[in-house]
Enzyme design. Sequence first.
Site, short mmCIF file in Angstrom:
data_model
loop_
_atom_site.label_atom_id
_atom_site.label_comp_id
_atom_site.label_asym_id
_atom_site.label_seq_id
_atom_site.Cartn_x
_atom_site.Cartn_y
_atom_site.Cartn_z
N LYS A 116 0.81 -1.22 0.00
CA LYS A 116 0.00 0.00 0.00
C LYS A 116 0.84 1.27 0.00
CE LYS A 116 -4.11 -1.98 2.16
NZ LYS A 116 -4.94 -2.28 0.99
N GLU A 200 -3.51 7.96 6.78
CA GLU A 200 -4.10 8.86 5.79
C GLU A 200 -5.41 9.41 6.34
OE1 GLU A 200 -4.36 6.21 2.42
OE2 GLU A 200 -6.37 5.56 2.96
N ASN A 235 -16.10 -4.92 5.48
CA ASN A 235 -15.16 -4.75 4.35
C ASN A 235 -15.28 -5.85 3.30
OD1 ASN A 235 -13.87 -2.37 5.33
ND2 ASN A 235 -12.89 -3.69 6.86
N GLU A 288 -6.24 1.34 -3.80
CA GLU A 288 -5.27 0.29 -4.12
C GLU A 288 -5.61 -0.28 -5.49
OE1 GLU A 288 -5.43 -3.34 -1.92
OE2 GLU A 288 -7.60 -3.44 -1.90
P1 ADP Z 1 -8.08 -3.92 1.53
O1 ADP Z 1 -6.71 -4.19 1.01
O2 ADP Z 1 -8.32 -4.53 2.86
O3 ADP Z 1 -9.14 -4.16 0.50
P2 ADP Z 1 -8.55 -1.07 1.04
O4 ADP Z 1 -7.52 -0.02 1.17
O5 ADP Z 1 -8.98 -1.45 -0.33
O6 ADP Z 1 -8.08 -2.34 1.85
O7 ADP Z 1 -9.81 -0.62 1.88
C1 ADP Z 1 -10.91 -1.47 2.16
C2 ADP Z 1 -12.14 -0.64 2.55
O8 ADP Z 1 -11.85 0.20 3.70
C3 ADP Z 1 -12.59 0.33 1.48
O9 ADP Z 1 -13.47 -0.27 0.54
C4 ADP Z 1 -13.29 1.40 2.29
O10 ADP Z 1 -14.60 0.96 2.62
C5 ADP Z 1 -12.46 1.48 3.57
N1 ADP Z 1 -11.40 2.53 3.53
C6 ADP Z 1 -10.11 2.36 3.19
N2 ADP Z 1 -9.41 3.52 3.27
C7 ADP Z 1 -10.28 4.47 3.68
C8 ADP Z 1 -10.17 5.88 3.95
N3 ADP Z 1 -9.04 6.55 3.83
N4 ADP Z 1 -11.28 6.52 4.35
C9 ADP Z 1 -12.46 5.86 4.50
N5 ADP Z 1 -12.63 4.54 4.27
C10 ADP Z 1 -11.55 3.84 3.85
MG MG Z 2 -9.51 -3.25 -1.39
#
Ligand code: ADP
Ligand code: MG
Length: 676
Positions: A116, A200, A235, A288
Amino acid sequence: MFDKILIANRGEIACRVIKTARAMGIKTVAVYSEADRDALHVEMADEAILIGPPPASESYLLKDKIIAAAKETGAQAIHPGYGFLSENADFARALAKAKIAFIGPNVKAIEVMGDKIESKKFADEAKVNTVPGYLGVIRDAKEAVKIAGEIGYPVMIKASAGGGGKGMRIARSRDEVAEGFTSSMSEAKSSFGDDRVFIEKFIEDPRHIEIQILADKHGNAVYLGERECSIQRRNQKVLEEAPSPFLDDKTRAEMGEQAVALASAVDYESAGTVEFIVDKDRNFFFLEMNTRLQVEHPVTELITGVDLVEQMIRVANGEKLALKQDNIELNGWAIESRVYAEDPFRNFLPSTGRLVAYRPPGEGSENGLTIRNDTGVYEGGEISIYYDPMIAKLVTHASSRDAAIDHMARALDAFHIAGIQHNIPFLAAIMQHPRWRKGDLTTGFIDEEYPDGFSALAPDGAAKDVLAAVAVLIDHLGNLRRREIDDQMSGPAFRFAEERVVSLGGEFLHARIAGRLDDDCEVTLLDAKGEEREIIRIESDWWFGEPVWSGKLNGVAASVQATPILNGFDLAYRGIHAPAYVYTLREAELAALMPEKVVPDTSKMLLCPMPGLVVSIDVEEGQAVKAGQPLCMVEAMKMENILRAERDCTVEKILAKPGDSLAVDAVIMEFAQVMS
Ligand code: ADP
Ligand code: MG
Ligand code: ADP
């Protein structure tokens, strides 16, 4: 083109890849674990190789076994599906060494996008919007607090190696940052063996919208619109759709162009997904990139007409993309429901066992309405504890969002599964939810709309009339059938058009049935004064005993699940679940006098919430326990579930011991004193 490919996966995605390969004239090799000897993907493939015991770590995750299987069968390429080895750079590298084509991107893209922090830096350099925050590894809690202050609260603390929502914390104050940083770091270390953590901005009330891209080895890349995946539970995506009800053409084009820019920057090839988080004002930020085929890819296929698996295979074979950005059109609307083996009425606990019945709605297109059902199971097969609990992905497509939702509602009503619990009642209820219908979504939708968990909808409005009419018809057909069987029904001849009373979820409705004796008839619903309130014309060739009633009500197709219960039927329709009993007037009079059955008091018992294995009993007979204290641990589907005391009480009797395999609702222990 390849003559033969191997699919390094199982379940619906393995079957999905086999279908396209077959259509392209390519032979297929399946790999399987001992738990999957009778699995559908094994049966569908031309050849199949056993690679090990049930746990994925001893079979589907073993690169060497899979490469050996490819060599043994002469497969020239491997499609990894999703999960398992799909985003594993070492696997892609090992394939290159073995001179087997990887039907996916290059090693560099997998590596950069698998981290990430690295991918965010990379995205930033490629001028892709990233979530405001700190683009480096944070060393200690003190530094975390300082950085959070600079970013502004609330913030999100994330593990760089994270995935599946693990190692992620929201913090709204200095104290929460210090605490969240420490716990996120230790979770990252234990889950991924990598404790790098970054911070973040937490985007409030966001939507999850992702862009599908396709790229070849010749520097061409296109985007195929977006998918909205905001309906998530823990999630985990539950419902997805394409396009998103939120995006305008301008935002869509901007997101698409940034996704393509990112893909080009990393020399991406194959299909990939760039995930964005989108705020209320349509500002979007890179989350991502998933360097693989995504679970929800069918919705994109239905609105673009592109077979993504075919494109992946062609790209791996070195072909140039035939698609040009200008030729990609988005047509209509597609919705995907993930049908999971879990019990929505018991906090979505996993459910395993034999699929005693599995009858999905018919696939195909008619009058602009399409149903597609991607699955890896069959009736009589088993949902095992070892893998993902997904039973099927039910997808509908129509000209508009409303029509696609209506079609999904009908398809869910017609989907019959027995033997295990499943989330269709929950999916069906969401289809009726006004906020979902409006497209007013955020990733918090399920938590906000179902804060106390899910319970079935009660019969109401037009749906109540539908259920009453179907109940009267079913009862009528049941009577006819019994009459046809000698001596089963004595007494005076059946009187047609006689008034009936339907008891539906505790309410009484009056109705009359008339018309031809077999398929077509009319049910007249009466009001409290006995006046005609509504006439429902029914056409159906349903025969008594089929688990799903289907037919037309006033010309509109509908299906109602009808499970026989004592003296009646349990009806399910549009997220409603209700027992229905049909009485003559005299029977209704008497039924009203029947004492209500008292539900046994189970408040002094600990019941096993799902079929599972007792791992430990953590209390003793006679012990006083406090609310929230762990009582025992039960393992099901690789998840250890701690069962806790709901209130302060004393354990009187323990009826289970470690190692016991328990059925759902088996009594584990009884309590003496219940203090509320
Ligand atoms: P993973 O690798 O576990 O899929 P992600 O970075 O794709 O992680 O995030 C998964 C979920 O977490 C997203 O779909 C969203 O719902 C929430 N999320 C991630 N980052 C943020 C953020 N900065 N602000 C609000 N929600 C977030
Ligand atoms: Mg994801
Ligand atoms: P997507 O982001 O494509 O919607 P998800 O993140 O919801 O996908 O789910 C993909 C995850 O499914 C994988 O990362 C993995 O945890 C899990 N998985 C792995 N193999 C399988 C499989 N054969 N069937 C179902 N799920 C799998």
